[in-house]
Design an enzyme around this catalytic site. Sequence first.
Site: not given
Length: 617
Positions: A198-200, A202, A420-421, A497
């Site tokens: 994946p990108p990043g 190394g 909600h949270e 969600d």
Amino acid sequence: MQPKARFHVIYLFVALAAILLLQQLMHAAQSVAVIPYSEFQQLLHDKKVTEVEIAGDTLQGTLKRAQAGKTHFVTTRVDPQLADKLDTAGVKYSRHEESNFLPTLLSWIAPALLFFFVWTFLMRRMGGAAGGTGSLMAVGKSKAKVYVETDTKVTFADVAGVDEAKQELQEIVAFLKDPKSYGRLGARMPKGVLLVGPPGTGKTLLARAVAGEASVPFFSISGSEFVEMFVGVGAARVRDLFEQARKQAPSIIFIDELDALGRARNASPYMGGHDEKEQTLNQLLVELDGFDSTSGLVLLAATNRPEILDPALLRAGRFDRQVLVDRPDKLGRIDILKVHTRKAKLAVGTSLESVAALTPGFTGADLANLVNEAALVATRRNGTDVTLEDFNAAIERIIAGLEKKNRLLNPFERKVVAYHEMGHALVARSVPGTDPVQKVSIIPRGIGALGYTLQRPTEDRYLMTREELENKLTVLLGGRAAEHVMFGHLSTGAADDLSKATEIARSMATRYAMVPELGHVAYDTEQSPLLGPMSGGFSRRTYSEVTAREIDAAIRSIVDQAFTRARALIASSRDALESGAARLLEKETLTEAELTEIFKDVKPALEIKSGEPRLPI
């Protein structure tokens, strides 16, 4: 006579001739007197002049008798009328002759130089716009950046979290240091090594570390730099790149973003091709077949899209070794954090293990950014060191976005967001096996988030069971269920969600075969950028309309059951939800310790209640 001796004799004759000429010039200068025109007039009047030669405005002549040891003279004549007036006045006069040689020379040279510089400037601009090096003849030259070991300054000590990949590349280093003795048992070094991940993660850093460890020239170029608007330029640059690398062997050629150059040919035959790209790829294949593996030349390449590469590029004898550079696990993240915190001033007692536990799925680039963000947070608060709280704030900023305290919500919206949270947090507390909630906030963040619930994983997970996925769906829908229980209506706040829950349910039905009615069949695979001709980014369905209807019904059933379960859990702990929402409205942010105090009477539901429907296993 030897050539060397003849060479010295010629120089001797030239020196003698120059000396004689110089003597003649000096003698002539000493024997000729430069006199004013008025003195010439007087000499002429006294009949002391024997002979005069007129050349334009210059008069040269001979005197009857030498004066001051000189018998020849030269003067510049003056207008006769003016001379008569000056003679009458008794003034000594002469004429100064101005030389026009330099202005005349500049009048010819200056326009030519101006034209030359303008032409050179325009050619360089045209060459730079076309991706060249400033010369039309250099358009086919490779634009690879050449580094030596002292330029890279990167070793394997600077690379952490990818121990398996480093071990794979140790052989490359050993081969480059001693290519002759490496094949003493008949083994040959892989011609090409492809770093996939994946990108990043190394990949480019690993390639530079190989060059730094082996102390060899390192040719670095991006795959997109081969393809230009001129036909044949890409192939010419490939040839030139390998030619330069062979001259400096042992050396490393590193091609970053190989997918820009090695994309599969005829991937979309109905959408037209790109002959220039195919010519460049064909030349690369030829060069890979052409160089000797014992010559000390190694080709490294990196890509995060290996599925779109041409199969001819990946066959044995070309890129015959693929090294996976994946996202690091917890131990790998700890090692990466140790590397990036070398220059950071950490507070005493700051545990990098705790930071690594909070960052599952982070790549090496993400962790480097995290350390920098934490240092910036500490700087903004005028701290003397970086603490664990700074890392927590940096993680929240990276994951959820920047706090927007100036975004004011009306009282009813704040109340809806709070319930909600807290619905997410309550369901996460009630459902077993879910990640603990670290923080709940109703401070808007990012682009559209009016609040967020941050869960902290306790360990890295690579497999999930059906029950764990159902629990995750229930937590995702806990906020929507809380709104429905408390207010009797639904809002747009659960859009993200619902999107995530639907995607999980679709994967359960089509990829993981977790719906018995659909059988043990995978109706969908990993989404790939290369999905066949005329894909255009759309997946190609391989099942009938009847099966598609059954899949839609299964997805709807899975999501509905999760919502029903979340609603039941909310209704059974309504008092805790209300007290938690009131506390959240008051403080805007609640930590893990405060949530534990609020939900101390809420017991986890170890099993799904018998009255709730559930898909058979």
